[in-house]
Motif scaffolding. Structure first.
Motif, PDB file in Angstrom:
ATOM      1  N   VAL A  91      63.119  62.974  48.954  1.00  0.00           N
ATOM      2  CA  VAL A  91      62.449  63.355  49.921  1.00  0.00           C
ATOM      3  C   VAL A  91      62.316  62.424  51.075  1.00  0.00           C
ATOM      4  N   TYR A  92      62.449  63.180  52.350  1.00  0.00           N
ATOM      5  CA  TYR A  92      62.951  62.404  53.628  1.00  0.00           C
ATOM      6  C   TYR A  92      61.734  62.587  54.149  1.00  0.00           C
ATOM      7  N   TYR A  93      61.301  60.956  54.736  1.00  0.00           N
ATOM      8  CA  TYR A  93      60.259  61.040  55.620  1.00  0.00           C
ATOM      9  C   TYR A  93      60.436  60.469  56.961  1.00  0.00           C
ATOM     10  N   CYS A  94      59.573  60.960  57.824  1.00  0.00           N
ATOM     11  CA  CYS A  94      59.709  60.717  59.573  1.00  0.00           C
ATOM     12  C   CYS A  94      58.854  59.656  59.507  1.00  0.00           C
ATOM     13  N   ASN A  95      59.146  58.675  60.379  1.00  0.00           N
ATOM     14  CA  ASN A  95      58.316  57.271  60.681  1.00  0.00           C
ATOM     15  C   ASN A  95      58.456  57.144  62.074  1.00  0.00           C
ATOM     16  N   ALA A  96      57.286  56.645  62.785  1.00  0.00           N
ATOM     17  CA  ALA A  96      57.327  56.197  64.015  1.00  0.00           C
ATOM     18  C   ALA A  96      56.463  55.115  64.478  1.00  0.00           C
ATOM     19  N   ARG A  97      56.965  54.243  65.267  1.00  0.00           N
ATOM     20  CA  ARG A  97      56.064  53.011  65.869  1.00  0.00           C
ATOM     21  C   ARG A  97      55.748  53.551  67.317  1.00  0.00           C
ATOM     22  N   LEU A  98      54.457  53.806  67.203  1.00  0.00           N
ATOM     23  CA  LEU A  98      54.204  54.531  68.602  1.00  0.00           C
ATOM     24  C   LEU A  98      52.748  53.775  69.011  1.00  0.00           C
ATOM     25  N   GLN A  99      52.471  53.854  70.370  1.00  0.00           N
ATOM     26  CA  GLN A  99      51.270  53.573  70.933  1.00  0.00           C
ATOM     27  C   GLN A  99      50.510  54.834  71.199  1.00  0.00           C
ATOM     28  N   ALA A 100      49.244  54.716  70.393  1.00  0.00           N
ATOM     29  CA  ALA A 100      48.576  56.040  70.537  1.00  0.00           C
ATOM     30  C   ALA A 100      47.009  55.280  71.145  1.00  0.00           C
ATOM     31  N   ASN A 101      46.010  55.539  70.484  1.00  0.00           N
ATOM     32  CA  ASN A 101      45.031  54.767  70.745  1.00  0.00           C
ATOM     33  C   ASN A 101      44.994  53.336  70.114  1.00  0.00           C
ATOM     34  N   VAL A 102      45.955  53.314  69.394  1.00  0.00           N
ATOM     35  CA  VAL A 102      46.262  51.905  68.639  1.00  0.00           C
ATOM     36  C   VAL A 102      47.883  51.875  68.482  1.00  0.00           C
ATOM     37  N   LEU A 103      48.184  50.705  68.399  1.00  0.00           N
ATOM     38  CA  LEU A 103      49.849  50.492  68.172  1.00  0.00           C
ATOM     39  C   LEU A 103      50.133  50.564  66.650  1.00  0.00           C
ATOM     40  N   GLY A 104      50.833  51.342  66.198  1.00  0.00           N
ATOM     41  CA  GLY A 104      50.846  51.278  64.695  1.00  0.00           C
ATOM     42  C   GLY A 104      52.108  52.253  64.162  1.00  0.00           C
ATOM     43  N   ASN A 105      52.443  51.977  62.964  1.00  0.00           N
ATOM     44  CA  ASN A 105      53.128  53.046  62.188  1.00  0.00           C
ATOM     45  C   ASN A 105      52.767  54.141  61.559  1.00  0.00           C
ATOM     46  N   TYR A 106      53.270  55.369  61.900  1.00  0.00           N
ATOM     47  CA  TYR A 106      52.846  56.475  61.361  1.00  0.00           C
ATOM     48  C   TYR A 106      53.848  56.995  60.590  1.00  0.00           C
ATOM     49  N   TRP A 107      53.493  57.962  59.563  1.00  0.00           N
ATOM     50  CA  TRP A 107      54.334  58.513  58.774  1.00  0.00           C
ATOM     51  C   TRP A 107      54.042  60.062  58.654  1.00  0.00           C
ATOM     52  N   GLY A 108      54.984  60.919  58.303  1.00  0.00           N
ATOM     53  CA  GLY A 108      54.987  62.318  58.030  1.00  0.00           C
ATOM     54  C   GLY A 108      54.790  62.556  56.526  1.00  0.00           C
ATOM     55  N   GLN A 109      54.703  63.711  56.097  1.00  0.00           N
ATOM     56  CA  GLN A 109      54.316  64.138  54.635  1.00  0.00           C
ATOM     57  C   GLN A 109      55.273  64.266  54.026  1.00  0.00           C
ATOM     58  N   GLY A 110      56.685  64.410  54.654  1.00  0.00           N
ATOM     59  CA  GLY A 110      58.173  64.365  53.844  1.00  0.00           C
ATOM     60  C   GLY A 110      58.450  65.576  53.670  1.00  0.00           C
ATOM     61  N   THR A 111      59.772  65.791  53.462  1.00  0.00           N
ATOM     62  CA  THR A 111      60.347  67.113  53.197  1.00  0.00           C
ATOM     63  C   THR A 111      61.466  67.103  52.219  1.00  0.00           C
ATOM     64  N   GLN A 112      61.473  67.648  51.257  1.00  0.00           N
ATOM     65  CA  GLN A 112      62.362  67.730  50.364  1.00  0.00           C
ATOM     66  C   GLN A 112      63.922  67.982  50.427  1.00  0.00           C
ATOM     67  N   VAL A 113      64.721  67.322  50.106  1.00  0.00           N
ATOM     68  CA  VAL A 113      66.568  67.724  50.345  1.00  0.00           C
ATOM     69  C   VAL A 113      67.037  67.460  48.957  1.00  0.00           C
TER      70      VAL A 113
END
Length: 117
Positions: A91-113
């Motif tokens: 399962v491949y997951y996308c991750n991003a470190r970004l500034q929204a209302n707070v600075l943080g790490n965010y994750w996607g739900q994943g996609t199966q390969v």
């Protein structure tokens, strides 16, 4: 509310190719880096590839020369996967470190390969 949504996974034969996409949406001010992780059954999640806002990229040794991460535009990132091997199945997951209302790490739900003949 920030969301990361992956797409492009599926079943492919060994030696084949897939392109994964990750789209980030929400009240995003800045994206500092975006990454792809993967997790195979019974194994820990591992970093596959990452790219910074400045365009610097890095890859796991196991995918160097086969995978290419592209610099994100309009908050979308891609992972071109060529010469796929059965051991790339995960399962491949996308991750991003970004500034929204707070600075943080965010994750996607994943996609199966799945790489299988």
């Amino acid at each position: 509310q920030v969301q990361l949504v992956e797409s492009g996974g599926g079943l492919v034969q060994p030696g084949g190719s897939l392109r994964l996409s990750c789209a980030a949406s929400g009240n995003i001010f800045s994206i500092y880096s975006m990454n792809w992780y993967r997790q195979a059954p019974g194994k820990q999640r591992e970093l596959v590839a990452g790219i910074t806002h400045g365009g610097s990229s890095n890859y796991a040794d196991s995918v160097k020369g086969r995978f290419t991460i592209s610099k994100y535009a309009k908050n979308t990132m891609y992972l071109q996967m060529n010469s796929l091997k059965p051991e790339d199945t995960a399962v491949y997951y996308c991750n991003a470190r970004l500034q929204a209302n707070v600075l943080g790490n965010y994750w996607g739900q994943g996609t199966q390969v799945t790489v299988s003949s």
